[in-house]
Design an enzyme around this catalytic site. Sequence first.
Site, mmCIF file in Angstrom:
data_model
loop_
_atom_site.group_PDB
_atom_site.id
_atom_site.type_symbol
_atom_site.label_atom_id
_atom_site.label_comp_id
_atom_site.label_asym_id
_atom_site.label_seq_id
_atom_site.Cartn_x
_atom_site.Cartn_y
_atom_site.Cartn_z
ATOM 1 N N PRO A 57 0.791 -1.224 0.000
ATOM 2 C CA PRO A 57 0.000 0.000 0.000
ATOM 3 C C PRO A 57 0.825 1.276 0.000
ATOM 4 O O PRO A 57 1.857 1.360 0.681
ATOM 5 C CB PRO A 57 -0.832 -0.107 1.282
ATOM 6 N N ASN A 58 0.344 2.226 -0.774
ATOM 7 C CA ASN A 58 0.875 3.597 -0.865
ATOM 8 C C ASN A 58 2.185 3.707 -1.639
ATOM 9 O O ASN A 58 2.666 4.812 -1.885
ATOM 10 C CB ASN A 58 1.042 4.221 0.545
ATOM 11 N N ARG A 103 5.186 11.042 -2.471
ATOM 12 C CA ARG A 103 4.831 10.731 -1.081
ATOM 13 C C ARG A 103 6.026 10.959 -0.154
ATOM 14 O O ARG A 103 7.036 10.258 -0.261
ATOM 15 C CB ARG A 103 4.408 9.257 -1.005
ATOM 16 N N TYR A 147 11.081 8.892 1.625
ATOM 17 C CA TYR A 147 11.121 7.797 0.650
ATOM 18 C C TYR A 147 11.868 8.145 -0.643
ATOM 19 O O TYR A 147 12.017 7.280 -1.506
ATOM 20 C CB TYR A 147 9.689 7.368 0.318
ATOM 21 N N ASN A 184 8.104 -5.550 -0.540
ATOM 22 C CA ASN A 184 7.945 -4.342 0.269
ATOM 23 C C ASN A 184 6.462 -4.249 0.595
ATOM 24 O O ASN A 184 5.666 -3.770 -0.218
ATOM 25 C CB ASN A 184 8.426 -3.089 -0.468
ATOM 26 N N ALA A 226 3.014 -0.694 5.082
ATOM 27 C CA ALA A 226 2.538 -0.749 6.473
ATOM 28 C C ALA A 226 2.009 -2.126 6.851
ATOM 29 O O ALA A 226 1.971 -2.463 8.048
ATOM 30 C CB ALA A 226 1.460 0.309 6.684
ATOM 31 N N GLU A 282 12.321 -9.412 2.796
ATOM 32 C CA GLU A 282 11.571 -8.217 3.197
ATOM 33 C C GLU A 282 12.393 -6.981 2.841
ATOM 34 O O GLU A 282 13.594 -6.929 3.108
ATOM 35 C CB GLU A 282 11.300 -8.245 4.703
ATOM 36 N N HIS A 291 12.469 -2.527 2.576
ATOM 37 C CA HIS A 291 11.907 -1.193 2.824
ATOM 38 C C HIS A 291 12.869 -0.150 2.288
ATOM 39 O O HIS A 291 14.090 -0.297 2.413
ATOM 40 C CB HIS A 291 11.712 -0.936 4.319
ATOM 41 N N ARG A 313 12.813 4.749 12.844
ATOM 42 C CA ARG A 313 11.555 5.501 12.800
ATOM 43 C C ARG A 313 10.667 5.139 14.005
ATOM 44 O O ARG A 313 11.167 4.670 15.007
ATOM 45 C CB ARG A 313 10.873 5.234 11.444
HETATM 46 C C1 DQA Z 1 8.033 1.216 3.918
HETATM 47 C C2 DQA Z 1 8.103 1.389 5.450
HETATM 48 C C3 DQA Z 1 6.744 1.165 6.088
HETATM 49 O O1 DQA Z 1 6.834 1.355 7.491
HETATM 50 C C4 DQA Z 1 5.735 2.144 5.531
HETATM 51 O O2 DQA Z 1 4.463 1.885 6.078
HETATM 52 C C5 DQA Z 1 5.697 2.140 4.041
HETATM 53 C C6 DQA Z 1 6.960 2.088 3.313
HETATM 54 C C7 DQA Z 1 9.374 1.559 3.243
HETATM 55 O O3 DQA Z 1 9.558 1.146 2.104
HETATM 56 O O4 DQA Z 1 10.199 2.264 3.832
HETATM 57 O O5 DQA Z 1 4.639 2.256 3.440
HETATM 58 O O6 DQA Z 1 7.743 -0.152 3.646
#
Ligand code: DQA
Length: 145
Positions: free
Chosen positions: A10-11, A18, A23, A74, A77, A98, A100, A107
């Site tokens: 998501p996102n 964003r 990011y 990735n 959240a 995993e 990010h 954070r």
């Molecule tokens: C993320 C880190 C997550 O905590 C966050 O909710 C994201 C992006 C990252 O790529 O840094 O949506 O996965």
Amino acid sequence: MVSVLILNGPNLNLLGSRQPEVYGKTTLADIEGMCRAHGQNTDLEVTFSQSNHEGALIDAIHAARGTHAGIILNAGAYTHTSIALMDAIASVELPSIELHLSNVHAREEFRHTSYIAKVCIGVICGFGAQGYLLAMDAMKAHLKL
Ligand code: DQA
């Protein structure tokens, strides 16, 4: 060529605009292009996908069995909340990494918990878009290609 699934949660479709201070300014389309180019160096054929929906991510993980040799995820959240995604990764028994962009450990406290990490071979975080390429290198090494 060995096929890997690079799955984004998501996102992440909003990358570039964003919270660029967190990011970066690289868009998800830019990252996809970087991964496809890096696939030539790593002998990895890349399937790149994104969804904002937990169920769609689970479906993509299920569909990876028999299609892909590994998963780079990735989960955004959902990393910090989704037992269902953890179970999906565990169920398909594919080596998964995993990933990010940000250093989640530097954070908020809630980002320090990962359900996904429990079923992954490793975690890469904090290297921005470059992390995707590092994850591909790690997958190539793990698969002994
Ligand atoms: C993320 C880190 C997550 O905590 C966050 O909710 C994201 C992006 C990252 O790529 O840094 O949506 O996965």
